[in-house]
Design a protein around this motif. Sequence first.
Motif, short mmCIF file in Angstrom:
data_model
loop_
_atom_site.label_atom_id
_atom_site.label_comp_id
_atom_site.label_asym_id
_atom_site.label_seq_id
_atom_site.Cartn_x
_atom_site.Cartn_y
_atom_site.Cartn_z
N PRO A 274 0.83 -1.20 0.00
CA PRO A 274 0.00 0.00 0.00
C PRO A 274 0.87 1.25 0.00
N ARG A 275 0.53 2.18 -0.87
CA ARG A 275 1.31 3.41 -0.96
C ARG A 275 0.73 4.44 -0.02
N LEU A 276 1.43 4.69 1.05
CA LEU A 276 0.99 5.67 2.03
C LEU A 276 1.12 7.06 1.42
N PRO A 277 0.04 7.85 1.41
CA PRO A 277 0.16 9.18 0.82
C PRO A 277 1.08 10.07 1.64
N GLY A 278 1.81 10.90 0.94
CA GLY A 278 2.66 11.87 1.62
C GLY A 278 1.84 13.06 2.08
N LEU A 279 2.51 14.05 2.61
CA LEU A 279 1.82 15.23 3.14
C LEU A 279 1.01 15.95 2.07
N ASP A 280 1.46 15.84 0.82
CA ASP A 280 0.77 16.54 -0.27
C ASP A 280 -0.20 15.66 -1.03
N GLY A 281 -0.40 14.42 -0.54
CA GLY A 281 -1.34 13.52 -1.21
C GLY A 281 -0.71 12.63 -2.25
N ARG A 282 0.49 12.97 -2.71
CA ARG A 282 1.19 12.10 -3.65
C ARG A 282 1.85 10.94 -2.89
N ARG A 283 2.41 10.00 -3.62
CA ARG A 283 3.15 8.92 -2.98
C ARG A 283 4.26 9.50 -2.12
N MET A 284 4.41 8.98 -0.90
CA MET A 284 5.44 9.49 -0.01
C MET A 284 6.82 9.16 -0.58
N ALA A 285 7.64 10.16 -0.75
CA ALA A 285 8.97 9.96 -1.32
C ALA A 285 9.90 11.07 -0.86
N LYS A 286 11.15 10.71 -0.66
CA LYS A 286 12.16 11.68 -0.24
C LYS A 286 12.28 12.80 -1.25
N SER A 287 12.23 12.44 -2.54
CA SER A 287 12.42 13.43 -3.60
C SER A 287 11.28 14.45 -3.66
N TYR A 288 10.10 14.08 -3.14
CA TYR A 288 8.96 15.00 -3.16
C TYR A 288 8.95 15.93 -1.95
N GLY A 289 9.78 15.65 -0.95
CA GLY A 289 9.79 16.47 0.25
C GLY A 289 8.49 16.40 1.03
N ASN A 290 7.81 15.27 0.96
CA ASN A 290 6.49 15.14 1.59
C ASN A 290 6.45 14.02 2.62
N ALA A 291 7.61 13.68 3.19
CA ALA A 291 7.70 12.49 4.03
C ALA A 291 7.62 12.81 5.52
N ILE A 292 7.09 11.84 6.27
CA ILE A 292 7.21 11.81 7.72
C ILE A 292 8.19 10.70 8.04
N TRP A 293 9.33 11.07 8.61
CA TRP A 293 10.40 10.11 8.85
C TRP A 293 10.16 9.33 10.14
N ILE A 294 10.58 8.09 10.14
CA ILE A 294 10.44 7.26 11.34
C ILE A 294 11.14 7.91 12.53
N SER A 295 12.19 8.66 12.26
CA SER A 295 12.98 9.28 13.33
C SER A 295 12.57 10.72 13.63
N ASP A 296 11.53 11.23 12.97
CA ASP A 296 11.07 12.60 13.26
C ASP A 296 10.61 12.72 14.71
N ALA A 297 10.99 13.82 15.36
CA ALA A 297 10.55 14.06 16.73
C ALA A 297 9.04 14.27 16.76
N PRO A 298 8.38 13.93 17.86
CA PRO A 298 6.92 14.09 17.96
C PRO A 298 6.46 15.49 17.61
N THR A 299 7.18 16.53 18.06
CA THR A 299 6.78 17.90 17.73
C THR A 299 6.86 18.16 16.23
N GLU A 300 7.86 17.57 15.59
CA GLU A 300 8.01 17.75 14.14
C GLU A 300 6.90 17.02 13.39
N ILE A 301 6.53 15.84 13.88
CA ILE A 301 5.44 15.09 13.26
C ILE A 301 4.15 15.91 13.34
#
Length: 426
Positions: A274-301
């Motif tokens: 399943p392709r989890l949508p990124g912040l902008d609705g597109r496929r989550m990808a580093k190149s799109y700058g729309n990712a929530i990283w596993i290591s992101d701090a709770p405040t950043e999430i």
Amino acid sequence: MRQEFARLAKLKRVLSGMRPTGRLHLGHFFGALSNWLKLQEEYECFFFVADWHALTTHYEDTSSLAENTLQVAMDWLAVGLDPSKSTLFIQSQVLEHAELHVLLSMITPLSWLERVPTYKEQIENLRDRDLGTYGFLGYPLLQSADIVMYGEPNQELLVPVGEDQAPHVELTREIVRKFNTHFGFSVNQELFLTPNRDWLVGILRDLTGNVPALVSDPTGEISSANRAALESELYRIALEYGLSNFFEKIGKRSDFFRVAPVLREPAYLPTETPRLPGLDGRRMAKSYGNAIWISDAPTEIRTKILKHMMTDPQRVRRTDPGRPEVCPVFAYHKLFSTPGVIVWSDQGCRTAGIGCVECKNAMADNLVKWIEPIQTRRKEFEAHPQQVWDILDAGSEQARKAAKRTMKRVCNAIFKWDDTRKPSKM
């Protein structure tokens, strides 16, 4: 009964890998890692960091490869991949991958590589990269070497991939068939003896439609030179037909032939990704700058969700009813929230009973709660990076043992080292 199923499942081996692109995001987890966690409980798993594959598209800057490898491995371990259940290793630490890649390249037609769909797609999508290299053209073959390296003659080999990667597995299967035909196919010399002439004639007639003059005499002995010519012709036909068609044609007379399973043909293990949508609705990808990283701090999430995550574009005002099925926030609710909250979000959105900010806050709370134990484990590995390297080193050593067994079979099939080194009988 359950224990017996577990024992039989463990007889099957799984191979999968991931390029070292750095920290992993939630798309990686739901697209691959969540499945790997299930597989390590059922099968003997080999998971590797594909650092050589990273070079096929980004060879010009290798400064971050080692650090990215460490970050990927930390995320693997943080989400629950267990080195006591799975072999975790680095591709470049098992040099046999390169050796097998070279040997397979000797028999693989260029057209087979050029027809791989993802090869064409990457050329189209990565126009800013220098992809006119032998390494990039050969990456599907390197992938095949990665896979078959961990096949054993009596152990089923599985490759868990999505539908878009299935052509890679099929290419690998074709290469294995060709390799085993080239270097594992042999003819029992008894087929050329006079008592078996009818068998030989029948085989040749069924395969070619005619019978060569050199075997037409049922009582004449076949010379060594003619035996070699017939054997070469049978080998050529086997390559042309493919082994399964060859043996189907000759039926019960297949006892006169042998195919040593030098390389194991992998099976495609269909996997829902399943392709989890990124912040902008597109496929989550580093190149799109729309990712929530596993290591992101709770405040950043929370900041990313509240300030940057899109919602239903048709819900302009607070009083407008929404469509949860097209809203990325609701897609996240289905993954991270309880059934009760999911119903609340669905109904509240459709009736405008709740606003988007309220819905986002509830989802963010549940996402942060879900990811907390993962981040706690990751911080432990961040504090002790040498522990991660030790795990990868131990896994690489374990992988080398399996790779050496494969390469011994491969090299002996090609070069006949064992047969040649046997002492001659006096």
